[in-house]
Design an enzyme around this catalytic site. Sequence first.
Site, short mmCIF file in Angstrom:
data_model
loop_
_atom_site.label_atom_id
_atom_site.label_comp_id
_atom_site.label_asym_id
_atom_site.label_seq_id
_atom_site.Cartn_x
_atom_site.Cartn_y
_atom_site.Cartn_z
N HIS A 38 62.98 70.39 62.51
CA HIS A 38 63.53 69.65 61.75
C HIS A 38 65.08 70.35 61.36
CE1 HIS A 38 61.02 66.37 61.12
NE2 HIS A 38 59.74 67.28 60.66
N GLY A 106 64.26 60.53 67.25
CA GLY A 106 64.78 60.87 66.04
C GLY A 106 64.65 60.37 64.65
N GLU A 107 65.31 60.85 63.58
CA GLU A 107 65.22 60.40 62.29
C GLU A 107 66.65 60.76 61.61
OE1 GLU A 107 61.35 62.07 60.80
OE2 GLU A 107 60.52 60.15 60.75
N ASN A 110 67.26 64.34 60.02
CA ASN A 110 67.65 65.46 60.59
C ASN A 110 68.98 65.45 61.14
OD1 ASN A 110 65.03 66.88 60.37
ND2 ASN A 110 64.14 65.21 61.49
N GLY A 175 55.71 52.57 69.01
CA GLY A 175 55.86 51.25 69.23
C GLY A 175 55.77 50.99 71.00
N THR A 192 50.72 59.86 65.91
CA THR A 192 49.96 60.67 64.83
C THR A 192 48.77 59.62 64.57
OG1 THR A 192 51.64 59.58 63.24
CG2 THR A 192 52.24 61.50 64.25
N LYS A 256 61.46 54.82 54.73
CA LYS A 256 62.00 56.44 54.86
C LYS A 256 62.87 56.42 56.15
CE LYS A 256 58.09 57.88 57.84
NZ LYS A 256 56.90 58.86 57.68
#
Length: 334
Positions: A38, A106-107, A110, A175, A192, A256
């Site tokens: 992160h 990614g998100e 970050n 997915g 997860t 989020k």
Amino acid sequence: MLKLGYKASAEQFDARQLIDFTVSAERYGFDSVFISDHFQPWRHTGGHAPAALAWLGAAGASTSRIALGTSVLTPTFRHHPSMVAQAFGTLGQLFPGRIILGVGSGESLNEVPATGAAWPEMKERFARLREAVRLIRQLWTEERVTFEGEYYRTERATIYDRPEQPVPIYIAGAGPMVAKFAGRLGDGFICTSGKPMELYSETLLPNVAAGLEASERASDTYDRMIEMKVSFDTDKARALADTRLWAALALSPEEKMSVEDPLQMEALADALPVDRAARRWIVSDDPDEHVEKIRPYVELGFRHLVFHAPGEDQERFLKLYSEQVLPRLRAAFG
């Protein structure tokens, strides 16, 4: 063979603490340690975000047996694929057979603050990930690589210090498209726990299998890894309370995915009640209950379980889990 790992929570602890926990994990008999990469943590207050690439070198030098990897690194925005190929080539040379490159799409939390780039839709993020994996593999196997992709380019590039043994690439996905891609071009798959079981049984693992079939590779050499969210303590109330810090995991993707500020993420998480914060976790003071709640994941085909514990006292978790839960898991599943 079942592999049992430990998740080094880079969002919760500083780099030196994580090295100590990794040394302990090796001593207590865990098989692997994975660290998230992160730029910013889930929380601003008391959060941490040590650089995974630097940390892996220190962790490798501090241990002798345990496998080390990222869960996950994004090789598409703040990290250029060429730099990732070079860094993991060096790590693979330093610690042959012990390094795993785990990657994901990614998100925004970050990538946007570090680059100032607009956060693209999943279609582009997935296309970037596919292209990055292809470039990394090409740099590891060829010399003077001139690569002209849609997002990345190199000109007569050579990685001079390549890994002595191939560094496996694990691909994280939530997915069907990414799961199939992971089966087709990855050496392992990462997801997860704590989501509806139908996601794993009807979407993720079948698509991994379809990708493997398309690649014409043997299924038994492929690593299906899952981060198991577990809170275990001899005091059940303490195990439940420990999940509070990680309430962000209970936020939906819609809540989020586009959040770019850890202060905003922290506020969203703190607003959740503790029963929702604990929803993603196996919370119990009974080791047999942990085994039984983990059993469905193993029976679905996950053979590499990486345990993420939410509490502040990670040494306590490592000792308790290695003494009371890991032997039961090995006895039950081999």
